[in-house]
Motif scaffolding. Structure first.
Motif, mmCIF file in Angstrom:
data_model
loop_
_atom_site.group_PDB
_atom_site.id
_atom_site.type_symbol
_atom_site.label_atom_id
_atom_site.label_comp_id
_atom_site.label_asym_id
_atom_site.label_seq_id
_atom_site.Cartn_x
_atom_site.Cartn_y
_atom_site.Cartn_z
ATOM 1 N N LYS A 1 0.818 -1.216 0.000
ATOM 2 C CA LYS A 1 0.000 0.000 0.000
ATOM 3 C C LYS A 1 0.853 1.267 0.000
ATOM 4 N N LYS A 2 2.045 1.198 0.617
ATOM 5 C CA LYS A 2 2.984 2.335 0.658
ATOM 6 C C LYS A 2 2.318 3.582 1.254
ATOM 7 N N VAL A 3 1.657 3.393 2.390
ATOM 8 C CA VAL A 3 1.036 4.515 3.101
ATOM 9 C C VAL A 3 1.987 4.927 4.220
ATOM 10 N N TYR A 4 2.673 6.059 4.048
ATOM 11 C CA TYR A 4 3.668 6.486 5.014
ATOM 12 C C TYR A 4 3.199 7.757 5.716
ATOM 13 N N PRO A 5 3.716 8.019 6.932
ATOM 14 C CA PRO A 5 4.749 7.252 7.643
ATOM 15 C C PRO A 5 4.176 6.004 8.318
ATOM 16 N N ILE A 6 5.028 5.032 8.563
ATOM 17 C CA ILE A 6 4.663 3.803 9.272
ATOM 18 C C ILE A 6 5.685 3.598 10.389
ATOM 19 N N SER A 7 5.189 3.268 11.568
ATOM 20 C CA SER A 7 6.083 3.034 12.704
ATOM 21 C C SER A 7 5.859 1.635 13.265
ATOM 22 N N ILE A 8 6.898 1.096 13.878
ATOM 23 C CA ILE A 8 6.834 -0.221 14.527
ATOM 24 C C ILE A 8 7.452 -0.099 15.915
ATOM 25 N N ILE A 9 6.764 -0.653 16.896
ATOM 26 C CA ILE A 9 7.283 -0.735 18.261
ATOM 27 C C ILE A 9 7.558 -2.208 18.570
ATOM 28 N N ILE A 10 8.727 -2.504 19.070
ATOM 29 C CA ILE A 10 9.066 -3.838 19.559
ATOM 30 C C ILE A 10 9.103 -3.770 21.089
ATOM 31 N N ALA A 11 8.339 -4.655 21.724
ATOM 32 C CA ALA A 11 8.255 -4.689 23.186
ATOM 33 C C ALA A 11 8.686 -6.055 23.692
ATOM 34 N N ASP A 12 9.558 -6.078 24.680
ATOM 35 C CA ASP A 12 10.067 -7.333 25.236
ATOM 36 C C ASP A 12 9.796 -7.336 26.743
ATOM 37 N N VAL A 13 9.076 -8.358 27.200
ATOM 38 C CA VAL A 13 8.712 -8.449 28.626
ATOM 39 C C VAL A 13 9.939 -8.899 29.422
ATOM 40 N N ASP A 14 10.359 -8.059 30.370
ATOM 41 C CA ASP A 14 11.529 -8.387 31.184
ATOM 42 C C ASP A 14 11.163 -9.341 32.316
ATOM 43 N N ASN A 15 12.160 -10.041 32.787
ATOM 44 C CA ASN A 15 12.059 -10.884 33.997
ATOM 45 C C ASN A 15 11.063 -12.035 33.841
ATOM 46 N N LEU A 16 10.706 -12.418 32.616
ATOM 47 C CA LEU A 16 9.760 -13.521 32.470
ATOM 48 C C LEU A 16 10.373 -14.832 32.963
ATOM 49 N N LYS A 17 11.636 -15.049 32.675
ATOM 50 C CA LYS A 17 12.300 -16.273 33.151
ATOM 51 C C LYS A 17 12.304 -16.316 34.675
ATOM 52 N N PHE A 18 12.516 -15.161 35.306
ATOM 53 C CA PHE A 18 12.511 -15.106 36.766
ATOM 54 C C PHE A 18 11.137 -15.509 37.313
ATOM 55 N N ILE A 19 10.078 -15.006 36.690
ATOM 56 C CA ILE A 19 8.719 -15.331 37.139
ATOM 57 C C ILE A 19 8.437 -16.814 36.929
ATOM 58 N N ASN A 20 8.833 -17.349 35.758
ATOM 59 C CA ASN A 20 8.605 -18.770 35.488
ATOM 60 C C ASN A 20 9.327 -19.646 36.509
ATOM 61 N N ASP A 21 10.579 -19.287 36.816
ATOM 62 C CA ASP A 21 11.379 -20.106 37.728
ATOM 63 C C ASP A 21 10.951 -19.913 39.182
ATOM 64 N N ARG A 22 10.571 -18.676 39.545
ATOM 65 C CA ARG A 22 10.296 -18.364 40.957
ATOM 66 C C ARG A 22 8.847 -18.657 41.350
ATOM 67 N N ILE A 23 7.916 -18.350 40.455
ATOM 68 C CA ILE A 23 6.491 -18.482 40.791
ATOM 69 C C ILE A 23 5.843 -19.644 40.037
ATOM 70 N N GLY A 24 6.289 -19.851 38.797
ATOM 71 C CA GLY A 24 5.721 -20.946 38.030
ATOM 72 C C GLY A 24 5.336 -20.486 36.632
ATOM 73 N N HIS A 25 5.270 -21.454 35.691
ATOM 74 C CA HIS A 25 4.979 -21.111 34.307
ATOM 75 C C HIS A 25 3.548 -20.629 34.135
ATOM 76 N N ALA A 26 2.639 -21.110 34.964
ATOM 77 C CA ALA A 26 1.252 -20.614 34.870
ATOM 78 C C ALA A 26 1.205 -19.127 35.170
ATOM 79 N N GLU A 27 1.960 -18.697 36.181
ATOM 80 C CA GLU A 27 2.018 -17.278 36.506
ATOM 81 C C GLU A 27 2.735 -16.506 35.387
ATOM 82 N N GLY A 28 3.742 -17.159 34.786
ATOM 83 C CA GLY A 28 4.425 -16.519 33.666
ATOM 84 C C GLY A 28 3.486 -16.299 32.491
ATOM 85 N N ASP A 29 2.635 -17.294 32.207
ATOM 86 C CA ASP A 29 1.653 -17.133 31.143
ATOM 87 C C ASP A 29 0.685 -15.998 31.456
ATOM 88 N N ARG A 30 0.263 -15.918 32.719
ATOM 89 C CA ARG A 30 -0.644 -14.834 33.112
ATOM 90 C C ARG A 30 0.041 -13.479 32.957
#
Length: 525
Positions: A390-419
């Motif tokens: 379509k070439k409709v400009y301007p176009i922007s993209i945001i990349i978001a990365d959830v921090d500490n997910l491994k910590f939550i999975n290991d410390r609280i559990g994968h179900a809590e990580g999914d939540r």
């Protein structure tokens, strides 16, 4: 609905009625045509078997490379692996990757390497005691990726110390510095050849060209045919063309396969016993002669014309079925007669409606992430392609990365990580406009496509995201569930830069933001 059909309305009654008018000449012509069609059917069956062999190889290699690429992606997604490799901590690296190798081994992966930039082996996960050897003299794929300034991933066939394998190799970076390469391989041995045999039949052999013509590497059986090739055959295969020969009752196929450089140094040979089809052809010939003699006295002058009229609804159903095969499921089936064809048409219409509803439901599911309810990577890639067109400009993209997910999975559990992931998606959605598209593109990674959005507007949206995160964190009591999201964005104002490149820029900006926040957090302590 009454499914019973009266005899006077049945197709059997109509055919019985017209079958009394017969002429020997017409039935003899039909017999000859039937015999020709049977011979053509046998020829077509042989062609289908040949095409099946080639398509089996293409599909299996494609699936194998997808398995290798996915495996490497999962390995490289763990930053601890890159760090252990960068630190040259062989013991820690082995412990980190061994569970992944055990899972990959179950799907056919037999080679798992880490190579240093100087072309020496740092760790063979499949043989941890064997390392430190120089690969520069016989592993061209390793040399090629190190000599490539961009160090793009390479996939292809190559012979190594342990044999010939399908290989996928990628560069490993840590903190922006090149640490070396990681490689997965799937052995081209009896396992894959056995799959080819089960899918398309025949005996399969993996061959390699040499100065005498070819040599056998693996096979599902012993071959009764010589493996030597003349110059014409070698040239034919060397150009990537399939060579098919017949030695009744056998059909011998040679399918060339290219290595990672595109050179045809290998080929797969399939030997198929065609005795069954030849016997079928002979049986058809005998049956046709007997049938022609017996039916010569019972032909029908009016049979062809009358049956065409009586079976017109069947031709209509055939057209509808062909439309369904082509993917058109939104056309209804309507037959007004009361015979067996009408009953069949009503049943087919019910099937069409059911399949159509199921396909629509599956189409919706294929674009939706099951955990968060938002769109997935597949849908995001499709929308990126549409935006490119379509070439409709301007176009922007945001990349978001959830921090500490491994910590939550290991410390609280994968179900809590999914939540936590699901809550992160809701936070991002609340901060967006109606025209913005939020998608989950990875385990803990989201991407937001913002059409018609300039850089200043993106900054305001990121501020809203942070406000929503703060509101979320104020509302929860569990400090371990505090939400932290690293963000990066990029904006494209014209088509001089592709959206894929822009997405990579946004990802790099997100990574810088993550590193910056980690340093700020460390300095606060």
């Amino acid at each position: 609905m009454d499914s019973r059909i009266r005899f006077r309305n049945s197709l059997r009654f109509k055919i019985s009625l017209v079958s009394f008018a017969v002429v020997i000449l017409i039935m003899a012509v039909m017999l000859f045509r039937s015999h020709r069609e049977r011979l053509e059917l046998i020829r077509m069956q042989e062609e289908v078997l040949n095409e099946l062999a080639v398509s089996t190889i293409d599909r299996r290699f494609k699936v194998s490379y997808e398995i290798l690429e996915t495996g490497l992606t999962q390995v490289l997604a763990n930053p601890a692996i890159a760090e252990a490799f960068y630190q040259r901590d062989r013991e820690s690296l082995e412990k980190l990757v061994m569970p992944s190798f055990e899972r990959l081994e179950a799907v056919g992966v037999c080679r798992f390497h880490f190579h240093l930039p100087d072309q020496t082996t740092f760790l063979r996960v499949h043989d941890p005691e064997d390392y430190g050897d120089d690969l520069s003299t016989f592993r061209e794929i390793v040399v090629s990726i190190n000599e490539d300034p961009q160090r793009k991933p390479i996939k292809g066939i190559e012979k190594g110390e342990g044999g010939t394998s399908l290989r996928y190799i990628s560069a490993v970076y840590h903190g922006g510095e090149y640490a070396g390469t990681v490689e997965l391989g799937m052995c081209l041995g009896p396992r894959i050849l056995g799959i080819f045999q089960n899918v398309s039949g025949g005996d399969w052999f993996l061959m390699q060209f040499n100065e005498w013509g070819a040599r056998r590497i693996h096979g599902t059986d012993s071959s009764p045919f010589p493996i030597s090739l003349n110059e014409e055959q070698l040239l034919y295969l060397g150009n990537g063309r399939v060579l098919t020969e017949t030695d009744p009752p056998y059909v011998i196929q040679r399918v060339p396969i290219a290595d990672f450089k595109g050179d045809y140094n290998y080929y797969l040979k399939r030997i198929f016993d065609n005795s069954e089809l030849i016997g079928l052809q002979q049986q058809y010939t005998r049956d046709s002669l007997m049938f022609g003699f017996s039916m010569a006295i019972a032909g029908s002058i009016a049979l062809w014309a009358l049956l065409r009229r009586l079976l017109q609804p069947l031709l209509y159903l055939e057209q509808k079925v062909r439309r369904f095969e082509a993917g058109t499921l939104d056309e209804s089936i309507e037959v007004t007669s009361k015979d067996e064809i009408a009953y069949l048409a009503r049943a087919m219409e019910k099937m069409r409606q059911s399949i159509h509803r199921r396909e629509e439901r599956l189409k919706r599911m294929s674009f939706q992430d099951q955990l968060t309810g938002i769109h997935n990577r597949h849908y995001f890639d499709q929308m990126i392609n549409e935006m490119e067109e379509k070439k409709v400009y301007p176009i922007s993209i945001i990349i978001a990365d959830v921090d500490n997910l491994k910590f939550i999975n290991d410390r609280i559990g994968h179900a809590e990580g999914d939540r936590h992931i699901a809550d992160s998606a809701k936070v991002l959605k609340r901060a967006m406009r109606q025209s913005d598209l939020v998608c989950r593109i990875g385990g803990d990674e989201f991407a937001v496509l913002l059409p018609g959005t300039c850089e200043e507007a993106v900054i305001r949206i990121i501020e809203r995201i942070q406000q929503e995160i703060d509101l979320y964190n104020e509302a929860i009591e569990n400090n371990h569930r505090k939400m932290e999201i690293s963000l990066g964005f990029a904006t494209c104002y014209d088509d001089n830069e592709s959206l894929e490149t822009m997405m990579q820029t946004a990802d790099k900006n997100m990574y810088r933001n993550k590193m910056k926040r980690k340093k700020e957090k460390a300095s606060s302590f």
